[in-house]
Design a protein around this motif. Structure first.
Motif, PDB file in Angstrom:
ATOM      1  N   ASP A 317       0.686  -1.107  -0.162  1.00 51.35           N
ATOM      2  CA  ASP A 317       0.021  -0.028   0.118  1.00 51.35           C
ATOM      3  C   ASP A 317       0.786   1.170   0.003  1.00 51.35           C
ATOM      4  OD1 ASP A 317      -2.933   0.831   0.821  1.00 51.35           O
ATOM      5  OD2 ASP A 317      -1.560   2.280   1.617  1.00 51.35           O
ATOM      6  N   LYS A 318       2.155   1.233   0.925  1.00 49.98           N
ATOM      7  CA  LYS A 318       2.856   2.495   0.989  1.00 49.98           C
ATOM      8  C   LYS A 318       3.532   2.654  -0.601  1.00 49.98           C
ATOM      9  CE  LYS A 318       4.718   2.090   5.590  1.00 49.98           C
ATOM     10  NZ  LYS A 318       5.541   1.727   6.504  1.00 49.98           N
ATOM     11  N   TRP A 319       3.916   1.569  -0.957  1.00 55.21           N
ATOM     12  CA  TRP A 319       4.342   1.752  -2.530  1.00 55.21           C
ATOM     13  C   TRP A 319       3.250   2.122  -3.259  1.00 55.21           C
ATOM     14  CZ3 TRP A 319       9.276   1.041  -4.654  1.00 55.21           C
ATOM     15  CH2 TRP A 319       9.251   0.972  -6.015  1.00 55.21           C
ATOM     16  N   GLY A 320       2.037   1.574  -3.322  1.00 57.27           N
ATOM     17  CA  GLY A 320       1.269   2.073  -4.269  1.00 57.27           C
ATOM     18  C   GLY A 320       0.788   3.483  -4.222  1.00 57.27           C
ATOM     19  N   ARG A 321       1.033   4.203  -3.014  1.00 57.40           N
ATOM     20  CA  ARG A 321       0.798   5.538  -2.544  1.00 57.40           C
ATOM     21  C   ARG A 321       1.924   6.582  -3.273  1.00 57.40           C
ATOM     22  NH1 ARG A 321      -0.285   6.298   3.377  1.00 57.40           N
ATOM     23  NH2 ARG A 321       0.105   3.994   3.826  1.00 57.40           N
ATOM     24  N   GLY A 322       2.717   5.693  -3.713  1.00 56.37           N
ATOM     25  CA  GLY A 322       3.886   6.586  -4.352  1.00 56.37           C
ATOM     26  C   GLY A 322       5.273   6.923  -3.655  1.00 56.37           C
ATOM     27  N   PHE A 323       5.319   5.918  -2.404  1.00 60.14           N
ATOM     28  CA  PHE A 323       6.441   6.208  -1.776  1.00 60.14           C
ATOM     29  C   PHE A 323       7.440   5.135  -1.942  1.00 60.14           C
ATOM     30  CE2 PHE A 323       3.154   7.999   1.224  1.00 60.14           C
ATOM     31  CZ  PHE A 323       3.620   9.287   1.404  1.00 60.14           C
ATOM     32  N   GLU A 324       8.460   5.555  -2.948  1.00 63.02           N
ATOM     33  CA  GLU A 324       9.393   4.642  -3.315  1.00 63.02           C
ATOM     34  C   GLU A 324      10.633   4.630  -2.180  1.00 63.02           C
ATOM     35  OE1 GLU A 324      10.976   5.465  -7.260  1.00 63.02           O
ATOM     36  OE2 GLU A 324       8.765   5.371  -8.072  1.00 63.02           O
ATOM     37  N   HIS A 325      10.397   5.605  -1.301  1.00 63.05           N
ATOM     38  CA  HIS A 325      11.574   5.852  -0.135  1.00 63.05           C
ATOM     39  C   HIS A 325      10.521   5.640   1.016  1.00 63.05           C
ATOM     40  CE1 HIS A 325      14.844   6.704  -2.810  1.00 63.05           C
ATOM     41  NE2 HIS A 325      13.917   7.576  -3.391  1.00 63.05           N
TER      42      HIS A 325
END
Length: 562
Positions: A317-325
């Motif tokens: 979910d974090k990744w999906g929200r655009g957080f690559e870091h």
RNA sequence: GUCCCCGUAGCUCAGUUGGAUAGAGCGACUGCCUCCUAAGCAGUAGGUCGCAGGUUCGAUUCCUGCCGGGGACGCCA
């Protein structure tokens, strides 16, 4: 600026000597006798050129264009170091940078506005936040601060584990206290929560619903108790963190991952990878494919997920929200989960090493050299609120930030309660307040234009030059601390700076050494020194701001708590 | 047993990505001080960087092994 000029000048010399693309390291020597800047190129080139380092150094020094480099003198020292002494104008010009940038001095843009998430605290809503969370709150917030100062677009996130066994134990503990409150016999279950706060919550619950759930335990009763307790405890945790100066951008509920189907879809996605197998009635993921020490169960034989599964779903979910870091700040007791969560994510196609972890060691509180452990209210550990209400928010935060995360930490209550300069926080804040006090004494505003236009070449005293040099280190220091996720480096810097500032201040004591005071008769010199004073004030305030600490304009002593 | 972290002055800890004589604070010792704000200031002593190898012109820093301390190794979170 002076650095790049020197770098260019050296490069010009080196290409004349037939060396292309040498890595030129410039550093600021700790010993002032070694000049303002130094380089070891001659040493690193020794093996390439097959010549003596000193001979190379001499040739570079001879050919160097001093004017272009903005350098007053160059010396060769030791095995072949080149030490540069900067022009007086260059040294002083730094203060202009500081004053012009003001509250922004120290900011850089290495992050280029890219999004990064810092997840921290993330306590179960089963009780008040305690000392371990305090370290994590102070540390995580400081890391977030460092990233903001280096140009990242930071999001602070809090993950509530609001489902699972712990929450069940909480509901059962609530049940027991509720029954006791009604005058019935009941006991806190094994692994339950014995703290006072459960009694308080059960009483409040009774005030609202009366004896409606008296008698036998029912799923309905437990559900009602659970919802009530979790809601209240979340409120309390949020209030504690708010009063501790920590704000989150997002609160993420573990339960939402079940409600919106992401846990189920994660199972399906993992199955699709072909890395899932059944064994002894449970469903396993081959995390060993990605470096984990053994495969992990994702669905227990009763069909319910292990905690591992929502963890993977959450990070997808974090990744999906655009957080690559993403940086997860957690206690080191969680380190066993790192490899498996990453493995699960890698199985689903996320990059190796995602997310990043900062794991911190445990804290012990000591007073008179003895451990202080118990809190009546929490049932075991000293709470966050007890701590900061006793010693203050700034002190609490700082004492958790000043040691590297991976080292164990002793929180010394005697030191925390000390209001002299032995206490490192006060030492720094005193230094800041003193700068403000000089301005008050002078009757000059901190942002006075005449100060900003002062003739800075009048600052020639060695202690003044040394101070200036320290001030110029702030931006680089913040950058490094951010990169290393190491707030303690900022603490170290501030303490050293404050030490130098306080010495300088005391050396200029008008009754002893009137010539060195800031407020001397000579208005030009006084103005220049006010400019230095102002610059020091800015750097101290900004350093404190990175850590989320206040920079008081004057210090007030509190009554010593009994 | 496997994995992770730590080991630096009496104590608590830093150490700028491998550089010059290893630094702070506390404590100890010595001497000042009533002040642009403070139980303050200035100074001195204190070290086999856990041990042994290796890489390097150069190692507290990187590699290997050992010793000591802490933690993790669940169909708990």
């Amino acid at each position: 600026m002076p650095e790049s000029a020197i770098r260019d000048a050296i490069e010009a010399v080196l290409s004349g000597m037939g060396v292309e693309s040498a890595k030129i390291q410039l550093e600021r020597p700790k010993d002032p006798a070694h000049g303002d800047l130094a380089t070891n190129v001659a040493l690193t080139l020794a093996s390439v050129l097959k010549r003596q380092p000193r001979a190379i150094a001499e040739e570079i020094a001879e050919r160097l264009d001093l004017d272009a480099a903005g350098v007053q003198a160059v010396e060769i020292a030791g095995p072949g170091f080149l030490n540069f002494r900067l022009d007086q104008r260059q040294v002083a010009a730094v203060l202009e940078d500081v004053m012009v940038a003001g509250t922004g001095y120290g900011r850089t843009d290495v992050g280029e506005g890219r999004p990064i998430m810092v997840e921290f605290v993330s306590a179960n809503p089963t009780g008040p936040l305690h000392i371990g969370h305090a370290r994590q709150a102070a540390l995580g917030d400081a890391i977030a601060g460092l990233l903001e100062w280096t140009g990242w677009s930071v999001s602070r996130e809090y993950y509530y584990n609001d489902t699972g066994v712990q929450i069940d134990r909480l509901a059962e503990s609530m049940w027991a206290r509720y029954q006791q409150h009604l005058g019935n016999d009941a006991e806190i279950p094994e692994g339950g929560y014995p703290g006072e706060y459960v009694v308080e919550l059960a009483n409040q619950f009774e005030n609202e619903v009366g004896d409606r759930y008296a008698g036998e335990v029912t799923p309905d009763a437990l559900e009602a108790l659970r919802i009530f307790a979790v809601a209240r405890l979340r409120e309390e945790q949020d209030r504690d963190l708010g009063d501790f100066g920590v704000r989150f951008d997002t609160y993420f509920l573990e339960s939402s991952l079940y409600e919106n189907g992401s846990v189920d879809s994660t199972v399906a996605d993992l199955r699709a990878t072909g890395l899932v197998y059944d064994h002894e009635g449970a469903v396993w993921l081959k995390t060993t494919e990605f470096g984990d020490q053994k495969d992990r169960v994702m669905l227990k034989s009763d069909g319910t997920p292990t905690y591992f599964l929502p963890d993977v779903a959450y990070h997808m979910d974090k990744w999906g929200r655009g957080f690559e870091h993403v940086i997860n700040v957690q206690g080191s007791d969680h380190h066993g989960t790192v490899a498996r969560v990453r493995a699960g994510l890698q199985a689903l196609g996320l990059p190796r090493g995602y997310p990043e972890y900062v794991l911190h060691q445990m804290v012990r509180v000591e007073r008179d050299g003895k451990e202080v452990k118990f809190s009546k209210r929490s049932g075991f550990m000293v709470t966050l609120r007890e701590l900061f209400e006793q010693v203050g928010v700034d002190v609490t935060r700082y004492l958790f930030q000043w040691r590297k995360p991976e080292a164990q930490l002793v929180f010394d209550l005697d030191l925390a309660l000390d209001q002299s300069e032995k206490n490192p926080v006060y030492k720094i804040q005193y230094a800041h307040a003193r700068m403000c006090s000089i301005f008050r004494k002078a009757g000059v505003d901190l942002e006075d234009g005449a100060v900003a236009r002062a003739d800075l070449t009048l600052l020639t005293h060695p202690t003044e030059l040394e101070l200036i040099k320290r001030l110029t280190n702030l931006p680089g220091l913040i950058e490094r601390a951010a990169e290393l996720r190491a707030p303690h480096l900022v603490c170290d810097y501030l303490e050293q700076l404050a030490g130098a500032v306080n010495s300088w201040y005391h050396a200029g004591n008008p009754s002893r050494n009137p010539k060195l005071a800031v407020l001397v008769d000579n208005p030009e010199l006084s103005s220049a020194r006010l400019a230095l004073t102002r610059s020091v004030q800015i750097v101290l305030a900004n350093g404190l701001a990175v850590l989320g600490l206040s920079a008081p304009k004057r210090m007030e002593r509190k009554e010593a708590p009994s």
